[in-house]
Design an enzyme around this catalytic site. Sequence first.
Site, short mmCIF file in Angstrom:
data_model
loop_
_atom_site.label_atom_id
_atom_site.label_comp_id
_atom_site.label_asym_id
_atom_site.label_seq_id
_atom_site.Cartn_x
_atom_site.Cartn_y
_atom_site.Cartn_z
N ILE A 81 20.18 -30.00 -29.16
CA ILE A 81 21.42 -29.27 -29.45
C ILE A 81 21.88 -28.38 -28.31
O ILE A 81 22.95 -27.82 -28.34
CB ILE A 81 21.33 -28.42 -30.75
CG1 ILE A 81 20.11 -27.48 -30.70
CG2 ILE A 81 21.28 -29.31 -31.95
CD1 ILE A 81 20.06 -26.57 -31.93
N GLY A 82 21.06 -28.25 -27.28
CA GLY A 82 21.53 -27.41 -26.18
C GLY A 82 20.66 -27.57 -24.96
O GLY A 82 19.50 -27.96 -25.05
N VAL A 104 16.96 -27.01 -26.01
CA VAL A 104 16.88 -26.54 -27.40
C VAL A 104 17.09 -27.73 -28.33
O VAL A 104 18.03 -28.50 -28.16
CB VAL A 104 17.94 -25.46 -27.68
CG1 VAL A 104 17.81 -24.96 -29.11
CG2 VAL A 104 17.80 -24.32 -26.70
N ASP A 143 21.64 -11.43 -18.86
CA ASP A 143 22.34 -12.71 -18.74
C ASP A 143 23.34 -12.86 -19.87
O ASP A 143 23.51 -13.94 -20.43
CB ASP A 143 21.29 -13.85 -18.79
CG ASP A 143 21.87 -15.15 -18.30
OD1 ASP A 143 21.29 -16.21 -18.63
OD2 ASP A 143 22.90 -15.13 -17.60
N LYS A 194 12.90 -24.20 -28.92
CA LYS A 194 13.21 -24.12 -27.50
C LYS A 194 11.96 -24.47 -26.71
O LYS A 194 10.93 -23.81 -26.83
CB LYS A 194 13.68 -22.71 -27.17
CG LYS A 194 14.14 -22.54 -25.74
CD LYS A 194 15.00 -21.30 -25.61
CE LYS A 194 15.33 -21.01 -24.17
NZ LYS A 194 16.26 -19.90 -24.00
N GLY A 253 19.59 -25.61 -21.38
CA GLY A 253 19.63 -24.40 -20.58
C GLY A 253 19.09 -24.69 -19.21
O GLY A 253 18.78 -25.82 -18.87
N GLY A 254 18.98 -23.65 -18.41
CA GLY A 254 18.54 -23.83 -17.03
C GLY A 254 17.15 -24.41 -16.94
O GLY A 254 16.88 -25.33 -16.20
N MET A 255 16.26 -23.86 -17.75
CA MET A 255 14.91 -24.37 -17.64
C MET A 255 14.36 -24.84 -18.98
O MET A 255 13.21 -25.17 -19.10
CB MET A 255 13.99 -23.29 -17.07
CG MET A 255 14.10 -21.97 -17.79
SD MET A 255 12.88 -20.80 -17.24
CE MET A 255 13.25 -19.43 -18.32
#
Lengths: 1043, 186
Positions: free
Chosen positions: A84-85, A92, A204, A107, A87-89
């Site tokens: 569903i997502g 998710v 962030d 995550k 991110g940088g590292m």
Amino acid sequence: MSGGDDVDGLFLELVELSPDEREAALAARRAEQPALVAEVEALLDADAVAEGFLEPVDVGLADAPVRTWLEGRTVGQYRIERVIGLGGMSTVYLAWQRAPRRQVALKLLRAGFDADALRRRFVQEAEILGQLRHPGIAEVYEAATYDSELGPLPYFAMELIPGARSITAWAEQDRIDRDERVRMMVAVCRAVQHAHDHGVVHRDLKPSNILVGDDGRAKLIDFGVARLLDASGRGATVGTRVGELVGTLQYMSPEQLDGDNRRVDARTDVYALGLVLYELVAGRLPYAVPEATAALVAARVRAFDPPAPTALRGPRARALDAVVLTALAKDPAARHATAAALADELERALRGEGVQSIRSQRARNLRRLASRSQRLLPAALATGGLVAAAAAWRLRVRDDSDHGSASAPSPSAGEYLHHIARAERAVASGDLAQAKQALGACAPAQRRWEWHRMLAQLDGSAQVMALGSAVRRIALDRTHTRLFAITEDGRVHGWRRRSGDEVGFDAQWRVDTGDDLGALAIDTAGARVFAGGDQRVVHAVGFDGDGERTMAQGASTIFGLAYADARAELVVTRQDGSLERWDPERGTRSFAVDTGLRLGAPVVQGETVLAVASPGAVRLALDDGHVLRSWSDPQGPEVALSVGDALYTAGWQRHVLAHERDGDARRWPEQGDGIVDLVAIDDVRIAAAGRDGRVTIWDRGDASIVRTLVGHDFAVEALAGPIDARWLVSGSADGTLRLWDLEAPDIDRVWPVDDKIHALAFTPDGRGLVVGAGPHWGRDENDAVMVFDTLRGDIVARSDDHRATVDAVAISPDGRTIATAARDGEIALRDADGLAARVRIAAHVDGVTAVVFSPHGDRLASVAPDGVVATWRVDDGSAISRTDAGIGPLTDARWDDAHVVAVGKRGMVRCDAACTATSAPDASEVTALARLDDDTWVIGTQTGSIAAIDRDGRTRWQASAFGRTVTDVAVAPGGDRIAVASLDAKIRLHDSATGELVLTVGAHDTRATTVAFSPDGRTIASGGFDRRVRLWHAPTASADDAR
Amino acid sequence: MGPELDDAAVPVDRAPPGVATAAWSSLYAELHGLAHALMRRERDDHTLQATALVNEAWLRVGDEASWTSRGEFLAAAARAMRCILVDHARTRGRIKRNEGRATEPLDDLAIADAYGEAVDLLALDAALDRLARRNELAARIVELRFFAGMAHDEIAAVCHTPLRTVERTFRLARATLFRYLREPST
């Protein structure tokens, strides 16, 4: 699948039927062929879901999800469903927890990112989140490690937010109103405060880390780069070395961009909250950041003062502006000290109470601006340095990436071309501010056609006056010789019109009133300017900035000022609804009444006052203030303009409302982000000041836009004029005033003609353009020679007497004779006036590719596919010489004193009685020729290159012209630039000293065939197979630039 | 312009039936150059529809070769775009993410899958081949629509098929491919 054809066939039968009909058709077969029916039903289900699948593909997509290898697997007590997502590292996933049975967001550190430092950071994030318990922060349920075939991967399970959208997406998609957005952000600030209370700075914060779910609550996620503060409030370095940047560049605070992590603290989060607030209120971020390098981003963020967010969208709310801009202060000490303080201020602003942020904001501005304005104004006023000054005002720190020093622009040609390239990219991607900055970085001595061209694309104004602070209102006196403005920093500015033919303003003065000014009026007879605002008093200043005094002290903020010339009285309207008349000579009040209306932008017309008053506009009697007439405009307009019988109102809802005589109101088409001022130019045209930075000129008869003036960086706040029915002045939130010539021609013009264009040439006075056209294959119609008037844009002479396509045209140096040549080999010598053919010559057998007049104009040379160079007498068309050049078909020619230089398929020759070949090794398949200087020629080739060849045949330089055949080359009058027309439809500009590409000027729709510079060096004309003559202007360029 | 192509790089064998080699080569080279120029610019907020690329190619080489119609040209362009994009996806491997912009969480993965994602463009290509073995018209329709942005009536003209047949067959093709991509075992 079973029985492919049967399945497909059945599907096709059923797909367009209704569900009932389908069921009926399937019911019968279900018992007999259950497998078949199941297949078809599966396909029908897929059809129902796949709406939108297989839309035509986009090339060059940016983000896309990556399906991973973990889907369907079980990690710990979670079964992974899908991604569903990203991110940088980490990635998710949506997952199901076994006990308690619920959906969670899982995550996981992405495979491949298993460096120890990152892993540690990941684990820290889980720990941090585990400590925080707040409805506004996504809860962490568990943190553990998964043993995968790629090694141990840390993960944690956290609260899944159903229907999660970023806070900006939620606000836009659900059309959330401004107050509710702010309220949501108050809740977010409180959540951030909770984290701070536990010693955690997010670092962030950005919209994608503030998610709003189906329940309408916002939750913070992704504390991935969070930092722990130790007890003393200073940060311990946790997993981040000084200088290492984390977080997204666009949302980083000045201290983060500096790379100094020691200065990152709770106020860094306040800054980020301010950015998100700004984006939610204004609809965009304050800084456009196209460059990826932190140094450039840092420079821009440090130097740039964003305009008030409520000025960009929606109704004005000064308190909210102050709060947001305070949160965005460059210096952390100037921001709100805590997220809770920010939340409190926002709540006060929502309630309509006073906020503490205002005073500090203004004070900060006043202190800073004092030093800035003084340095820049003199430069701004000098003609020619205008945009540089304006650009410099916007970005005080120059782009450091080129040479690491913030000194004056360096004069190196390479750097100049780099700036030009940068500007070209910025213009193409719509980043006007960046483009202006790039142009501003070019040394004045370096600027050539391409610089002026891009300047004109970015800014069509005739003069720019930089004031250093957002302009609120402007006004001209009745003689149109004096111009005045009030700015956000509480100053009144005045200019005087220059004498002479050109309209322009200088001799600026300014007076600091120390007030928050919103209203301006002028007494022409008494040579006085009046300004008023929050301090409830009118400041009167003389036309030369002298004799400042105050008067008209009242009980409430001054909303509007207007001067009644006939009565010699000043009309004042206030926030409390009062309307007053004052005698400025004596400083006494002659009249006051409580109208019960908050009257804005008042205008005196005869014995009446026209003003905006929520929700609409009113006309009041000047005498006693009673309402004579009212109009309704639900948008709560900012301006009302009366022209003849009609009344126009406009405001932040983007459209103008035209109130007709009979009481009907007509809505004009929506424009930009809203309109805040209107001015009548003449009986037909109205100018509108747009919040998107443009001034639009409308024809009020059919409510259409006839012209758009581009140049301001931010919302245009006010208009004044017209001067001499032709010049307009605009003032903007970008802190500048601009002067516009409404009759200046467009920088691009396109003239359609009947058929494909093969040749064109300017007359020596630059006023006429001769065009040769005709079909490319066979067909006997539409071969024509036309002469355009470049000022009026229409055809002033035309001849159809050639019997084949016109392939070449030339004009004698004295401008009196025009030579045209056609594909049947005929040359005609014509009078420039009217194009009557004096002489017709059957010159060549199968066409003529070029005709050229000798320097004295007494002879004409022609070259052709038959390989012959011929010369003729201009007066009677008799033949002088005829030589076979010996290099096959010829494509172009020029005179060199008494010789003719010709080029063609097999190179270059120089002819008088006989032709000697110029052995230029690269000069094969030459398609175009032009003279660069006494010793040098420029050629274009079939293979798509251009080269400079000297008279001994040596190549001075050679450059690629991008792989497609060059069809024509032209040298600028100043000799510094070469325009190239190409088979790939583009018109390009190259440097004549090196051949380097400088700018892609523009393009035709298909093959371009001919290009020429106007004698004044300002315009490039080109023609092509798309049957268009295109003119590319650089209005401020000049042939003298190079000298 | 993009990298120079030598003759060997043009997949001559993939030209649609009836198209002359010279015409195909010229078109392929043109589209190749355009697509590469575009992708190298990497303007992430400015994507270009394949339809626009194809139109641009039409303006440039449309009058050079002897295309009998614009429809025939578009059909060849669709095939060429497919070859070019798939090759590109293959060599690129993973999709490059932009700096500075986080990904929004997705609501419906299935539809998003089909757009330009490296793995799935290749999967789509394979699925299209698989579909073609089953139903050639269906695969052709998808290719024309997805890679050249042709509308159903244009497709009907090029394929010499009634419009309604095209519409229904497209839905069949779409549903079939959808299933192939989500459940590769079907």
